[in-house]
Design an enzyme around this catalytic site. Sequence first.
Site, PDB file in Angstrom:
ATOM      1  N   ALA A 187      43.505  51.681  41.527  1.00 51.92           N
ATOM      2  CA  ALA A 187      43.325  52.413  42.778  1.00 51.92           C
ATOM      3  C   ALA A 187      43.483  51.473  43.980  1.00 51.92           C
ATOM      4  O   ALA A 187      43.462  50.252  43.844  1.00 51.92           O
ATOM      5  CB  ALA A 187      41.951  53.062  42.806  1.00 51.92           C
ATOM      6  N   GLY A 192      43.089  52.778  37.305  1.00 53.27           N
ATOM      7  CA  GLY A 192      43.889  53.987  37.350  1.00 53.27           C
ATOM      8  C   GLY A 192      45.230  53.823  36.665  1.00 53.27           C
ATOM      9  O   GLY A 192      45.783  54.786  36.129  1.00 53.27           O
ATOM     10  N   GLU A 203      44.544  54.365  33.086  1.00 49.80           N
ATOM     11  CA  GLU A 203      44.255  55.790  32.912  1.00 49.80           C
ATOM     12  C   GLU A 203      45.534  56.628  32.964  1.00 49.80           C
ATOM     13  O   GLU A 203      45.652  57.620  32.242  1.00 49.80           O
ATOM     14  CB  GLU A 203      43.258  56.246  33.988  1.00 49.80           C
ATOM     15  CG  GLU A 203      41.864  55.692  33.744  1.00 49.80           C
ATOM     16  CD  GLU A 203      40.916  55.942  34.905  1.00 49.80           C
ATOM     17  OE1 GLU A 203      39.877  56.576  34.697  1.00 49.80           O
ATOM     18  OE2 GLU A 203      41.232  55.485  36.031  1.00 49.80           O
ATOM     19  N   GLU A 259      36.641  48.850  36.266  1.00 51.74           N
ATOM     20  CA  GLU A 259      35.812  49.495  37.290  1.00 51.74           C
ATOM     21  C   GLU A 259      34.369  48.983  37.291  1.00 51.74           C
ATOM     22  O   GLU A 259      33.711  48.951  38.337  1.00 51.74           O
ATOM     23  CB  GLU A 259      35.823  51.013  37.096  1.00 51.74           C
ATOM     24  CG  GLU A 259      37.143  51.695  37.426  1.00 51.74           C
ATOM     25  CD  GLU A 259      38.118  51.729  36.260  1.00 51.74           C
ATOM     26  OE1 GLU A 259      39.144  52.427  36.370  1.00 51.74           O
ATOM     27  OE2 GLU A 259      37.848  51.065  35.236  1.00 51.74           O
TER      28      GLU A 259
END
Length: 255
Positions: A61, A106, A109, A129
């Site tokens: 992110a 991300g 993911e 994270e």
Amino acid sequence: MTVSLEVAEGVGTLRLDRPPMNALDIATQDRLKELAEEAARREDVRAVVVYGGEKVFAAGADIKEMQAMDHTAMVLRARALQDSFTAVARIPKPVVAAVTGYALGGGCELALCADYRIAGENAKLGQPEILLGLIPGAGGTQRLARLVGPSKAKDLIFTGRMVKADEAKEIGLVDRVVPADEVYAQAHAWAAKLAQGPALALRAAKEAVDTGLETDIETGLAVERNWFAGLFATEDRERGMRSFVEEGPGKAKFL
């Protein structure tokens, strides 16, 4: 544009293009959702490659953007964040992630949303994270555990450590490791081969597997049964069986 969709030979390439690290800011997330939904709709797209370029898949992110968000802002944004990734996971066609360099947070993911993952020897994947005082928020706690099992997923999520390509393959996080300069070509070849297959049967197979992973076995078997019987009404089934009887296995042409 931070994400593009290019189509060739029945294969749609969803290309991330936000130098230098393909950080997944809000605009990129929204564009990814828009193009994933377009790829799902388009009849000329029969398989999809998700690619970040030769150097990096996606490093996660946009932390500076997230740092400026408070609790209320993230409550309002969290569903849209997940929805952008789910749009990729729900493309009803074969999807392969072509992973080079970093696929973190991300980025990891996003790779998890594919049906198959081909990684370069230079790939590094992880869910860091926890090092920010957070947990994965774009599906990582759910898709990673389903893919590699809960204990391996917890190890990666609890520690925030990165794994190199060889370990990622060992634990089942990626399916194939190739030289970094061959990642896209091999991913496109995988997708192009499936793009020649029976589109509805491939859609049925993907939905049956994915639904089965999300529900009890009886429900999963019912989904399989309904799709299996329903495919007997398709031209592809007629063509495939006729070719098998007349020419032998593996020679049917579905386009």
